[in-house]
Write a protein that holds these residues in place. Structure first.
Motif, mmCIF file in Angstrom:
data_model
loop_
_atom_site.group_PDB
_atom_site.id
_atom_site.type_symbol
_atom_site.label_atom_id
_atom_site.label_comp_id
_atom_site.label_asym_id
_atom_site.label_seq_id
_atom_site.Cartn_x
_atom_site.Cartn_y
_atom_site.Cartn_z
ATOM 1 N N MET A 225 0.809 -1.226 0.000
ATOM 2 C CA MET A 225 0.000 0.000 0.000
ATOM 3 C C MET A 225 0.839 1.272 0.000
ATOM 4 S SD MET A 225 -3.244 -0.483 -0.230
ATOM 5 C CE MET A 225 -3.893 1.063 0.365
ATOM 6 N N GLU A 226 1.973 1.255 0.705
ATOM 7 C CA GLU A 226 2.810 2.451 0.786
ATOM 8 C C GLU A 226 3.474 2.773 -0.548
ATOM 9 O OE1 GLU A 226 3.441 0.046 4.639
ATOM 10 O OE2 GLU A 226 3.369 -0.393 2.507
ATOM 11 N N GLU A 227 3.403 1.851 -1.493
ATOM 12 C CA GLU A 227 4.148 1.995 -2.738
ATOM 13 C C GLU A 227 3.278 2.302 -3.954
ATOM 14 O OE1 GLU A 227 7.925 -0.790 -2.289
ATOM 15 O OE2 GLU A 227 6.045 -1.920 -2.083
ATOM 16 N N GLN A 228 2.087 2.827 -3.730
ATOM 17 C CA GLN A 228 1.201 3.137 -4.858
ATOM 18 C C GLN A 228 1.873 4.077 -5.850
ATOM 19 O OE1 GLN A 228 -2.038 1.820 -5.595
ATOM 20 N NE2 GLN A 228 -1.442 2.733 -7.529
ATOM 21 N N ASP A 229 2.696 5.015 -5.357
ATOM 22 C CA ASP A 229 3.388 5.930 -6.266
ATOM 23 C C ASP A 229 4.361 5.169 -7.178
ATOM 24 O OD1 ASP A 229 4.945 5.438 -3.904
ATOM 25 O OD2 ASP A 229 6.222 7.149 -4.395
ATOM 26 N N ARG A 230 4.981 4.125 -6.670
ATOM 27 C CA ARG A 230 5.877 3.300 -7.491
ATOM 28 C C ARG A 230 5.079 2.571 -8.566
ATOM 29 N NH1 ARG A 230 9.689 -0.569 -4.301
ATOM 30 N NH2 ARG A 230 10.649 -0.699 -6.362
ATOM 31 N N GLN B 264 -5.024 -4.299 0.165
ATOM 32 C CA GLN B 264 -4.731 -3.163 1.057
ATOM 33 C C GLN B 264 -3.716 -3.533 2.143
ATOM 34 O OE1 GLN B 264 -8.189 -0.864 2.235
ATOM 35 N NE2 GLN B 264 -9.363 -1.749 0.545
ATOM 36 N N LEU B 265 -2.724 -4.343 1.776
ATOM 37 C CA LEU B 265 -1.716 -4.782 2.729
ATOM 38 C C LEU B 265 -0.506 -3.845 2.735
ATOM 39 C CD1 LEU B 265 -1.856 -8.616 2.003
ATOM 40 C CD2 LEU B 265 -2.727 -7.418 4.020
ATOM 41 N N THR B 266 -0.042 -3.527 3.922
ATOM 42 C CA THR B 266 1.162 -2.717 4.095
ATOM 43 C C THR B 266 2.366 -3.652 4.209
ATOM 44 O OG1 THR B 266 1.064 -2.758 6.502
ATOM 45 C CG2 THR B 266 -0.163 -0.973 5.383
ATOM 46 N N PRO C 20 -1.302 -7.793 -6.113
ATOM 47 C CA PRO C 20 -2.259 -8.394 -5.174
ATOM 48 C C PRO C 20 -2.160 -7.846 -3.756
ATOM 49 C CG PRO C 20 -0.519 -9.957 -5.723
ATOM 50 C CD PRO C 20 -0.357 -8.782 -6.640
ATOM 51 N N LEU C 21 -1.000 -7.398 -3.326
ATOM 52 C CA LEU C 21 -0.885 -6.868 -1.966
ATOM 53 C C LEU C 21 -1.635 -5.542 -1.844
ATOM 54 C CD1 LEU C 21 2.888 -7.687 -1.326
ATOM 55 C CD2 LEU C 21 0.867 -9.060 -0.753
ATOM 56 N N ILE C 22 -1.522 -4.700 -2.851
ATOM 57 C CA ILE C 22 -2.277 -3.446 -2.851
ATOM 58 C C ILE C 22 -3.773 -3.744 -2.998
ATOM 59 C CG2 ILE C 22 -2.749 -1.317 -4.141
ATOM 60 C CD1 ILE C 22 0.257 -1.080 -4.621
ATOM 61 N N ASP C 23 -4.106 -4.711 -3.850
ATOM 62 C CA ASP C 23 -5.522 -5.084 -4.010
ATOM 63 C C ASP C 23 -6.138 -5.484 -2.672
ATOM 64 O OD1 ASP C 23 -5.257 -4.629 -6.714
ATOM 65 O OD2 ASP C 23 -5.309 -6.756 -7.291
ATOM 66 N N ILE D 150 6.604 -4.202 12.004
ATOM 67 C CA ILE D 150 5.955 -5.492 11.734
ATOM 68 C C ILE D 150 4.712 -5.570 12.597
ATOM 69 C CG2 ILE D 150 6.190 -7.998 11.792
ATOM 70 C CD1 ILE D 150 9.202 -7.632 11.541
ATOM 71 N N SER D 151 3.564 -5.304 11.979
ATOM 72 C CA SER D 151 2.316 -5.383 12.727
ATOM 73 C C SER D 151 1.214 -5.837 11.780
ATOM 74 C CB SER D 151 1.972 -4.024 13.343
ATOM 75 O OG SER D 151 1.858 -3.040 12.336
ATOM 76 N N CYS D 152 0.349 -6.681 12.281
ATOM 77 C CA CYS D 152 -0.725 -7.251 11.480
ATOM 78 C C CYS D 152 -2.002 -6.458 11.730
ATOM 79 C CB CYS D 152 -0.904 -8.731 11.839
ATOM 80 S SG CYS D 152 -1.822 -9.673 10.616
ATOM 81 N N GLY D 153 -2.365 -5.608 10.775
ATOM 82 C CA GLY D 153 -3.577 -4.816 10.878
ATOM 83 C C GLY D 153 -4.791 -5.600 10.409
ATOM 84 N N ILE D 154 -5.892 -4.924 10.289
ATOM 85 C CA ILE D 154 -7.162 -5.571 9.950
ATOM 86 C C ILE D 154 -7.094 -6.278 8.599
ATOM 87 C CG2 ILE D 154 -8.171 -3.446 8.999
ATOM 88 C CD1 ILE D 154 -10.111 -6.216 10.812
ATOM 89 N N PHE D 155 -6.454 -5.637 7.596
ATOM 90 C CA PHE D 155 -6.394 -6.268 6.275
ATOM 91 C C PHE D 155 -5.454 -7.463 6.284
ATOM 92 C CE2 PHE D 155 -7.800 -1.911 5.287
ATOM 93 C CZ PHE D 155 -9.027 -2.242 4.736
ATOM 94 N N CYS D 156 -4.465 -7.427 7.139
ATOM 95 C CA CYS D 156 -3.564 -8.564 7.324
ATOM 96 C C CYS D 156 -4.354 -9.756 7.862
ATOM 97 C CB CYS D 156 -2.441 -8.168 8.273
ATOM 98 S SG CYS D 156 -1.355 -9.502 8.805
ATOM 99 N N HIS D 157 -5.150 -9.526 8.903
ATOM 100 C CA HIS D 157 -5.957 -10.607 9.492
ATOM 101 C C HIS D 157 -6.958 -11.162 8.474
ATOM 102 C CE1 HIS D 157 -4.327 -10.370 13.502
ATOM 103 N NE2 HIS D 157 -4.548 -9.063 13.539
ATOM 104 N N ILE D 158 -7.569 -10.292 7.704
ATOM 105 C CA ILE D 158 -8.524 -10.741 6.682
ATOM 106 C C ILE D 158 -7.813 -11.604 5.647
ATOM 107 C CG2 ILE D 158 -9.974 -9.957 4.765
ATOM 108 C CD1 ILE D 158 -10.690 -7.500 6.557
ATOM 109 N N ALA D 159 -6.631 -11.154 5.198
ATOM 110 C CA ALA D 159 -5.876 -11.916 4.200
ATOM 111 C C ALA D 159 -5.461 -13.271 4.761
ATOM 112 C CB ALA D 159 -4.656 -11.127 3.742
#
Length: 194
Positions: free
Chosen positions: A53-58, A79-81, A74-77, A175-184
């Motif tokens: 997600m942090e790399e959308q500009d790339r 919403q994974l950081t 797929p990681l941006i799809d 290194i932290s697992c946010g909501i989208f991490c748990h969903i994935a």
């Protein structure tokens, strides 16, 4: 394994061409990664890139420069950081790449010319032989890899002139697992890709 045999897959062979890094990027990325990818790809291939997600500009820059590539991120799809991805690896008990384990933000070449002052000061401590080798390359080419701010002005400095206190580099990657991490993770558990 795919590699740029012409340059012995070495960043130092690329640097002999006389260019380290500039506004257009690093010549090693072009010659050791992009051209190798282009030699392998075929029309209609879907290319998967691990941008977070942090790399959308790339991603946007990649699309602008490669509008003929069918790109999937797929990681941006999902919403994974980067922190989410590192946490997912840790949670799956997969060992992190060595550079992350050493506290680096990326798993680039050791001594990446795109690193800033803080990165190079960390390289100076962790890999003094790599720091010294790049300092000699700078001297040979009359080029530098680092910029620092001095009295509000940005200036290029050689690695030998780089103050040990220059730059800001965190000791550990986030290194932290946010909501989208748990969903994935739940989705992967329910529908394993293998």
């Amino acid at each position: 394994m795919l590699r740029a045999e012409k340059y012995s897959a070495s960043i130092y062979e690329i640097f002999k061409l006389g260019y380290l890094v500039g506004p257009g990027g690093a010549p090693c990325s072009l010659r050791l990664k992009k051209r190798v990818r282009q030699s392998f790809e075929r029309p209609g291939d879907r290319q998967v890139f691990g941008y977070t997600m942090e790399e959308q500009d790339r991603v946007d820059r990649f699309i602008d420069a490669n509008n003929d590539v069918d790109l999937w991120v797929p990681l941006i799809d999902r919403q994974l950081t980067k922190g989410d991805c590192l946490a997912m690896l840790r949670n799956a008990e997969i060992e992190l790449p060595a550079m992350y384990s050493l506290g680096y933000r990326n798993n680039n070449c050791i001594g990446c010319v795109k690193g800033g002052a803080g990165y190079w000061n960390k390289i100076r401590v962790d890999f003094p032989e790599t720091f010294e080798r790049m300092a000699r390359v700078e001297e040979t080419l009359g080029r530098t890899v680092c910029k620092i701010s001095v009295d509000g002005e940005t200036k290029r400095v050689s690695l030998r002139e780089l103050p040990p206190s220059a730059g800001d580099y965190e000791a550990e990657p986030d290194i932290s697992c946010g909501i989208f991490c748990h969903i994935a993770e739940q989705d992967i558990a329910a529908h394993p890709p293998y």
